[in-house]
Scaffold this active site. Structure first.
Site, PDB file in Angstrom:
ATOM      1  N   ASP A 153      39.459  29.320  22.754  1.00  0.00           N
ATOM      2  CA  ASP A 153      39.751  28.147  21.937  1.00  0.00           C
ATOM      3  C   ASP A 153      40.958  28.475  21.065  1.00  0.00           C
ATOM      4  O   ASP A 153      41.138  29.620  20.652  1.00  0.00           O
ATOM      5  CB  ASP A 153      38.559  27.788  21.051  1.00  0.00           C
ATOM      6  CG  ASP A 153      37.394  27.191  21.833  1.00  0.00           C
ATOM      7  OD1 ASP A 153      37.643  26.593  22.892  1.00  0.00           O
ATOM      8  OD2 ASP A 153      36.250  27.311  21.369  1.00  0.00           O
ATOM      9  N   ASP A 167      38.078  21.023  26.259  1.00  0.00           N
ATOM     10  CA  ASP A 167      37.196  20.277  25.358  1.00  0.00           C
ATOM     11  C   ASP A 167      37.761  18.889  25.086  1.00  0.00           C
ATOM     12  O   ASP A 167      37.026  17.899  25.053  1.00  0.00           O
ATOM     13  CB  ASP A 167      37.026  21.030  24.033  1.00  0.00           C
ATOM     14  CG  ASP A 167      36.394  22.394  24.199  1.00  0.00           C
ATOM     15  OD1 ASP A 167      35.621  22.588  25.162  1.00  0.00           O
ATOM     16  OD2 ASP A 167      36.672  23.281  23.369  1.00  0.00           O
TER      17      ASP A 167
END
Length: 194
Positions: A153, A167
């Site tokens: 991330d 995401d």
């Protein structure tokens, strides 16, 4: 999954509700108009997947282990982290469950794609598929091991969870599905009014 299969239908259930002619023979099913949108689904999925994969390769190579990059002051920065859990770092002990969920989502989308005639639904499902594949790739191939890998991330808005392009694709696909459902557009291209 049963609700999705009810809406789209599956090859197993095709013809189950077809009316019979008065002489006992089956009437041909009315075919949806237009072309199937499987190609659109897979093009969107491939694009989402490649953008996610490329961004993660770049982040690991150029940003991991370094100071975060401020994009918009304190509001947005790029900060590489490894997330073994779900959003907001929850469920770190359940990495293998998230892996199984992502794999199940991929299987369901591919199975349902055979009855897809709606371009907006193809885009929505393509975003979901590409995002799920992106995070599943991390879960399978990144450390600490197969099916237990941590997702990369890097998009870090202020006061929010750090996330990635996979995401984002999943969330955008989900929002589009909600909008299409409220408008009454089914994946097979028909419009219903409940």
């Amino acid at each position: 999954m049963a609700e999705a299969e009810r809406i789209i239908g599956t090859p197993d259930s095709a013809g189950a509700d077809e009316p019979a002619a008065s002489d006992g023979t089956d009437l041909p099913a009315e075919r949806p108009r237009g072309r199937r949108r499987i190609v659109a689904l897979f093009v969107v999925a491939l694009l989402a997947y490649l953008l996610d994969l490329g961004s993660k390769i770049l982040v690991v190579e150029k940003l991991e282990g370094r100071e975060p990059i401020r994009v918009i002051g304190d509001l947005l920065r790029f900060d590489a982290i490894r997330n073994p859990g779900a959003a907001f770092g929850m469920g770190e002990a359940f990495t293998i469950i998230f892996t199984c969920i992502a794999a199940a989502v991929i299987v369901v989308i591919i199975r349902l794609a055979r009855k897809l005639y709606s371009l907006p639904w193809a885009i929505a499902l393509g975003l979901l598929l590409g995002g799920a594949l992106g995070n599943l790739t991390d879960r399978i191939f990144r450390s600490p091991g197969v099916f237990e890998g941590a997702v990369v991330d890097f998009i870090a808005p202020a006061h929010f969870a750090v996330f990635n392009l996979a995401d984002s694709a999943i969330v955008c696909g989900g929002i589009l599905i909600v909008i299409l459902s409220f408008r009454g557009l089914d994946p097979d291209g028909t419009v219903h009014k409940d």
